[in-house]
Design a protein around this motif. Structure first.
Motif, short mmCIF file in Angstrom:
data_model
loop_
_atom_site.label_atom_id
_atom_site.label_comp_id
_atom_site.label_asym_id
_atom_site.label_seq_id
_atom_site.Cartn_x
_atom_site.Cartn_y
_atom_site.Cartn_z
N GLY A 65 21.84 -1.04 40.12
CA GLY A 65 20.84 -0.13 39.61
C GLY A 65 21.28 0.58 38.33
N VAL A 66 22.02 1.56 38.80
CA VAL A 66 22.87 2.62 38.07
C VAL A 66 23.28 1.89 36.69
N THR A 67 24.00 0.68 36.64
CA THR A 67 24.54 0.13 35.72
C THR A 67 23.34 -0.50 34.57
N ALA A 68 22.32 -0.98 35.25
CA ALA A 68 20.95 -1.18 34.60
C ALA A 68 20.42 -0.21 33.81
N VAL A 69 20.42 1.02 34.47
CA VAL A 69 20.02 2.23 33.64
C VAL A 69 20.98 2.48 32.50
N GLN A 70 22.17 2.27 32.75
CA GLN A 70 23.18 2.53 31.80
C GLN A 70 23.03 1.67 30.50
N ALA A 71 23.03 0.44 30.98
CA ALA A 71 22.63 -0.69 30.04
C ALA A 71 21.72 -0.40 29.16
#
Length: 93
Positions: free
Chosen positions: A39-45
């Motif tokens: 989820g964190v990496t989705a936000v950053q993406a």
């Protein structure tokens, strides 16, 4: 709603510019921690920064879950890191 689902919703929401991930956990499951990382990496993406804010404790799986955050904020009085060593080892399978 799961933390991962909330993070993925934040990634898709054009009204949200950044995410503060409030952490207060002694740890958790490997799967749960990895889902939060996703989820964190989705936000950053989506081009949005993620700030992890530790309120009291973030140990074990909590540390893993917040590791990819752009910034980690904690006072000197919080507990961070592993609480005890793991018995698992890649060499003892």
């Amino acid at each position: 709603i799961s933390a991962e689902a909330q993070l993925e919703a934040a990634a898709a929401d054009t009204d949200i510019d950044a995410v503060i991930l409030r952490m207060n956990t002694p740890g958790g499951s490997v799967v749960g921690s990895e889902l939060i990382v996703d989820g964190v990496t989705a936000v950053q993406a989506a081009g949005k920064p993620v700030v992890a804010h530790v309120t009291e404790i973030s140990a074990s799986g909590g540390m893993w879950a917040m590791a990819p955050a752009d910034r980690i904020v904690a006072s000197r009085w919080v507990t961070l890191g592993a609480r005890y060593p793991s018995k698992a080892s890649p060499f003892t399978m």
